[in-house]
Design an enzyme around this catalytic site. Sequence first.
Site, PDB file in Angstrom:
ATOM      1  N   ASP A 187      -7.939 -55.871 -30.167  1.00 33.70           N
ATOM      2  CA  ASP A 187      -7.905 -55.520 -28.734  1.00 33.70           C
ATOM      3  C   ASP A 187      -6.746 -54.610 -28.323  1.00 33.70           C
ATOM      4  O   ASP A 187      -6.534 -54.384 -27.137  1.00 33.70           O
ATOM      5  CB  ASP A 187      -7.860 -56.781 -27.840  1.00 33.70           C
ATOM      6  CG  ASP A 187      -9.191 -57.500 -27.810  1.00 33.70           C
ATOM      7  OD1 ASP A 187     -10.183 -56.911 -28.281  1.00 33.70           O
ATOM      8  OD2 ASP A 187      -9.229 -58.647 -27.332  1.00 33.70           O
ATOM      9  N   HIS A 243      13.136 -40.992 -45.293  1.00 34.04           N
ATOM     10  CA  HIS A 243      12.326 -41.413 -44.146  1.00 34.04           C
ATOM     11  C   HIS A 243      12.511 -42.891 -43.839  1.00 34.04           C
ATOM     12  O   HIS A 243      11.560 -43.621 -43.559  1.00 34.04           O
ATOM     13  CB  HIS A 243      10.855 -41.034 -44.338  1.00 34.04           C
ATOM     14  CG  HIS A 243      10.614 -39.570 -44.127  1.00 34.04           C
ATOM     15  ND1 HIS A 243       9.438 -38.936 -44.455  1.00 34.04           N
ATOM     16  CD2 HIS A 243      11.410 -38.604 -43.623  1.00 34.04           C
ATOM     17  CE1 HIS A 243       9.543 -37.647 -44.161  1.00 34.04           C
ATOM     18  NE2 HIS A 243      10.728 -37.425 -43.654  1.00 34.04           N
ATOM     19  N   ASP A 301      17.799 -39.183 -37.011  1.00 37.05           N
ATOM     20  CA  ASP A 301      16.821 -38.093 -36.982  1.00 37.05           C
ATOM     21  C   ASP A 301      15.771 -38.514 -35.973  1.00 37.05           C
ATOM     22  O   ASP A 301      14.951 -39.399 -36.252  1.00 37.05           O
ATOM     23  CB  ASP A 301      16.214 -37.919 -38.387  1.00 37.05           C
ATOM     24  CG  ASP A 301      15.212 -36.765 -38.465  1.00 37.05           C
ATOM     25  OD1 ASP A 301      14.778 -36.280 -37.405  1.00 37.05           O
ATOM     26  OD2 ASP A 301      14.870 -36.370 -39.597  1.00 37.05           O
ATOM     27  N   ASP A 310      12.916 -32.088 -32.748  1.00 40.52           N
ATOM     28  CA  ASP A 310      13.223 -32.719 -34.045  1.00 40.52           C
ATOM     29  C   ASP A 310      14.682 -32.416 -34.386  1.00 40.52           C
ATOM     30  O   ASP A 310      14.992 -31.315 -34.841  1.00 40.52           O
ATOM     31  CB  ASP A 310      12.267 -32.134 -35.097  1.00 40.52           C
ATOM     32  CG  ASP A 310      12.469 -32.731 -36.476  1.00 40.52           C
ATOM     33  OD1 ASP A 310      13.234 -33.701 -36.607  1.00 40.52           O
ATOM     34  OD2 ASP A 310      11.860 -32.205 -37.431  1.00 40.52           O
ATOM     35  N   HIS A 352      15.013 -31.890 -50.424  1.00 44.69           N
ATOM     36  CA  HIS A 352      13.939 -31.441 -49.526  1.00 44.69           C
ATOM     37  C   HIS A 352      14.145 -29.969 -49.152  1.00 44.69           C
ATOM     38  O   HIS A 352      15.163 -29.376 -49.498  1.00 44.69           O
ATOM     39  CB  HIS A 352      13.844 -32.333 -48.288  1.00 44.69           C
ATOM     40  CG  HIS A 352      15.113 -32.461 -47.485  1.00 44.69           C
ATOM     41  ND1 HIS A 352      15.528 -31.497 -46.595  1.00 44.69           N
ATOM     42  CD2 HIS A 352      16.059 -33.442 -47.441  1.00 44.69           C
ATOM     43  CE1 HIS A 352      16.663 -31.886 -46.018  1.00 44.69           C
ATOM     44  NE2 HIS A 352      17.012 -33.062 -46.526  1.00 44.69           N
ATOM     45  N   HIS A 411      11.015 -26.472 -41.308  1.00 42.67           N
ATOM     46  CA  HIS A 411       9.566 -26.359 -41.119  1.00 42.67           C
ATOM     47  C   HIS A 411       9.314 -25.768 -39.743  1.00 42.67           C
ATOM     48  O   HIS A 411      10.200 -25.763 -38.884  1.00 42.67           O
ATOM     49  CB  HIS A 411       8.902 -27.741 -41.250  1.00 42.67           C
ATOM     50  CG  HIS A 411       9.588 -28.815 -40.445  1.00 42.67           C
ATOM     51  ND1 HIS A 411       9.340 -29.004 -39.111  1.00 42.67           N
ATOM     52  CD2 HIS A 411      10.541 -29.724 -40.775  1.00 42.67           C
ATOM     53  CE1 HIS A 411      10.099 -29.999 -38.663  1.00 42.67           C
ATOM     54  NE2 HIS A 411      10.848 -30.455 -39.651  1.00 42.67           N
ATOM     55  N   HIS A 453       5.779 -31.204 -37.809  1.00 39.58           N
ATOM     56  CA  HIS A 453       5.629 -30.258 -38.919  1.00 39.58           C
ATOM     57  C   HIS A 453       4.471 -29.369 -38.504  1.00 39.58           C
ATOM     58  O   HIS A 453       3.318 -29.663 -38.781  1.00 39.58           O
ATOM     59  CB  HIS A 453       5.336 -30.979 -40.237  1.00 39.58           C
ATOM     60  CG  HIS A 453       6.494 -31.810 -40.706  1.00 39.58           C
ATOM     61  ND1 HIS A 453       6.411 -32.657 -41.773  1.00 39.58           N
ATOM     62  CD2 HIS A 453       7.778 -31.911 -40.259  1.00 39.58           C
ATOM     63  CE1 HIS A 453       7.599 -33.255 -41.957  1.00 39.58           C
ATOM     64  NE2 HIS A 453       8.423 -32.815 -41.049  1.00 39.58           N
ATOM     65  N   GLU A 460      17.562 -27.695 -41.468  1.00 39.03           N
ATOM     66  CA  GLU A 460      18.023 -29.064 -41.690  1.00 39.03           C
ATOM     67  C   GLU A 460      18.437 -29.380 -43.127  1.00 39.03           C
ATOM     68  O   GLU A 460      17.845 -30.216 -43.788  1.00 39.03           O
ATOM     69  CB  GLU A 460      16.934 -30.047 -41.266  1.00 39.03           C
ATOM     70  CG  GLU A 460      15.537 -29.759 -41.830  1.00 39.03           C
ATOM     71  CD  GLU A 460      14.530 -30.825 -41.405  1.00 39.03           C
ATOM     72  OE1 GLU A 460      14.824 -32.022 -41.593  1.00 39.03           O
ATOM     73  OE2 GLU A 460      13.447 -30.458 -40.894  1.00 39.03           O
ATOM     74  N   TYR A 519      22.708 -36.149 -50.102  1.00 36.14           N
ATOM     75  CA  TYR A 519      22.458 -37.593 -50.169  1.00 36.14           C
ATOM     76  C   TYR A 519      23.015 -38.109 -51.492  1.00 36.14           C
ATOM     77  O   TYR A 519      22.566 -37.685 -52.565  1.00 36.14           O
ATOM     78  CB  TYR A 519      20.950 -37.865 -50.066  1.00 36.14           C
ATOM     79  CG  TYR A 519      20.319 -37.114 -48.907  1.00 36.14           C
ATOM     80  CD1 TYR A 519      20.296 -37.670 -47.625  1.00 36.14           C
ATOM     81  CD2 TYR A 519      19.794 -35.831 -49.071  1.00 36.14           C
ATOM     82  CE1 TYR A 519      19.754 -36.972 -46.547  1.00 36.14           C
ATOM     83  CE2 TYR A 519      19.256 -35.116 -48.006  1.00 36.14           C
ATOM     84  CZ  TYR A 519      19.242 -35.691 -46.748  1.00 36.14           C
ATOM     85  OH  TYR A 519      18.715 -34.996 -45.687  1.00 36.14           O
ATOM     86  N   ARG A 522      22.527 -35.297 -42.944  1.00 39.49           N
ATOM     87  CA  ARG A 522      21.587 -34.207 -42.631  1.00 39.49           C
ATOM     88  C   ARG A 522      21.978 -33.696 -41.251  1.00 39.49           C
ATOM     89  O   ARG A 522      22.354 -34.490 -40.379  1.00 39.49           O
ATOM     90  CB  ARG A 522      20.135 -34.700 -42.651  1.00 39.49           C
ATOM     91  CG  ARG A 522      19.116 -33.634 -42.305  1.00 39.49           C
ATOM     92  CD  ARG A 522      17.678 -33.968 -42.749  1.00 39.49           C
ATOM     93  NE  ARG A 522      17.103 -35.112 -42.069  1.00 39.49           N
ATOM     94  CZ  ARG A 522      16.955 -36.306 -42.629  1.00 39.49           C
ATOM     95  NH1 ARG A 522      17.320 -36.518 -43.873  1.00 39.49           N
ATOM     96  NH2 ARG A 522      16.420 -37.305 -41.952  1.00 39.49           N
ATOM     97  N   GLU A 538      20.308 -31.204 -38.384  1.00 42.24           N
ATOM     98  CA  GLU A 538      19.036 -30.520 -38.082  1.00 42.24           C
ATOM     99  C   GLU A 538      19.035 -29.985 -36.662  1.00 42.24           C
ATOM    100  O   GLU A 538      19.238 -30.729 -35.704  1.00 42.24           O
ATOM    101  CB  GLU A 538      17.868 -31.506 -38.249  1.00 42.24           C
ATOM    102  CG  GLU A 538      16.522 -30.920 -37.868  1.00 42.24           C
ATOM    103  CD  GLU A 538      15.354 -31.847 -38.168  1.00 42.24           C
ATOM    104  OE1 GLU A 538      15.535 -33.079 -38.115  1.00 42.24           O
ATOM    105  OE2 GLU A 538      14.253 -31.323 -38.442  1.00 42.24           O
TER     106      GLU A 538
HETATM  107  N1  GLY Z   1      11.835 -35.754 -38.694  1.00 43.84           N
HETATM  108  C1  GLY Z   1      11.097 -35.260 -39.762  1.00 43.84           C
HETATM  109  C2  GLY Z   1      11.687 -34.036 -40.282  1.00 43.84           C
HETATM  110  O1  GLY Z   1      12.839 -33.775 -40.053  1.00 43.84           O
HETATM  111  O2  GLY Z   1      11.033 -33.240 -40.897  1.00 43.84           O
HETATM  112 MN    MN Z   2      12.513 -31.746 -39.363  1.00 42.44          MN
HETATM  113 MN    MN Z   3      13.932 -34.474 -38.342  1.00 47.82          MN
END
Ligand code: GLY
Ligand code: MN
Ligand code: MN
Length: 439
Positions: free
Chosen positions: A36, A240, A257, A268, A350, A354, A361, A384, A388, A406, A408
């Site tokens: 529900d 993540h 983040d 972001d 990474h 993006h 993304h 970004e 790490y 990070r 960003e």
């Molecule tokens: N928050 C996801 C990224 O930075 O791509």
């Molecule tokens: Mn990002």
């Molecule tokens: Mn991010």
Amino acid sequence: MTTAEYKRRRRRLAAAMKPGSIALLAAAPESVRNRDVHYPYRQDSDFSYVTGFPEPEALAVLVPGRKKGELVIFCRPRDSERELWEGGRAGVKGARRNFSADEAHPIEKLDKVLPKLLEDRDRVYYPVGANPALDRRLMKWVNVVRGKARAGVRAPTEFVVLEKLLSEQRILKSKAELKVIRQAVRISAEAHRRIMRWCRPGLSEYQLEAEFVRICASQGGRFQAYPPIVGSGANACVLHYVDNHHRLEDGDLVLIDAGCELEGYASDITRTFPVNGRFSPPQRELYELVLAAQEAAIAKAVPGNRWNDIHKAAVRTLTEGLVELGILAGGRKAIPKLIKKEKYKPYFMHRTGHWLGMDVHDVGDYRVGGKWRRLEPGMVLTVEPGLYIPADRTEVPSRYHNIGIRIEDDVLITAEGNEVLSMRAPKTVAEIEACMSDE
Ligand code: GLY
Ligand code: MN
Ligand code: MN
């Protein structure tokens, strides 16, 4: 967005379609969270981009050049009983009046009306393979049209992915879109600044999350563009991490983040700062390095450069810095080889960013004709880089262990160069320490 903005988008989509085509776009389905209870409804980005229609159980059909009207919307009819529980529906009249449909039908009429719209069209643009129910229904409608071959009716013979045409449009943001994106980023940057100021040892990661979400929501950004990542200490090394349940310890860094969504557009932003307001020497060394990499990368985010130039600048600065700090061996002469062999990857695994837009993304190719895409004014992207170093990286001096960083920002490519939209979130060591010490 204004009606004129949606009309412009449809005109451009129609112009990109080959003659004799038809396009179908489906609304996102509702999704059940548990008995529900539904997840908050989020419209499909492409469907929303083309129509602005906010409801589920809808299908939009664009038939360029059709005399009786180019935009046909199928949607839920008005229903006073259901609307009492679920809130208002546009209904068929509303689809025409408020969403500029030239023609609208109850969604139940789809099987009856849709095959007629396909008659004598050569090509169907639709999200091929993305929506199995739509795939099946479309084939059924096409077979209905094929059944009329002896009456001289032609059925479509080509089925083409629609997303490609739309992503080429969505990658260049209009003035109206930039206005909303700026506002979404402004709200998130301000929320980052405020939680940085508020943070202290003894709070929990989820309390920072809650405060971030509260500040965004209280300014209209009720939904987050993605689940906030609040990782302190070793948790910042999990890219993540969303558990967000640890206590913030004196002496640790915390990585946040997070970004709100406003009117369907994402922000972001990541900031990393010391829980107690002062960077320790090893935290500061790594932080200054990531910041230098981010600044070098942002400097490459200008028209005419290629997408990968941004990443290359970050990788180069990070690799040089890792050598200087003694984390990568080989000395300065080894730098080109270290980059080629991707020796930075255990610490920076990474990409540097993006596209950003309706989806966090966002859509748009990164390579065109086999080459990295050139940047153009109107594109919005994130920059970004990060480092790490979890405790099991025993080859790294232990003073750097359990540090994840990070940084960003959200960047608009302009004719002159770029504009960092998220500037209001403190970023240099001096800005962060000043923000956190200010009573
Ligand atoms: N928050 C996801 C990224 O930075 O791509
Ligand atoms: Mn990002
Ligand atoms: Mn991010």
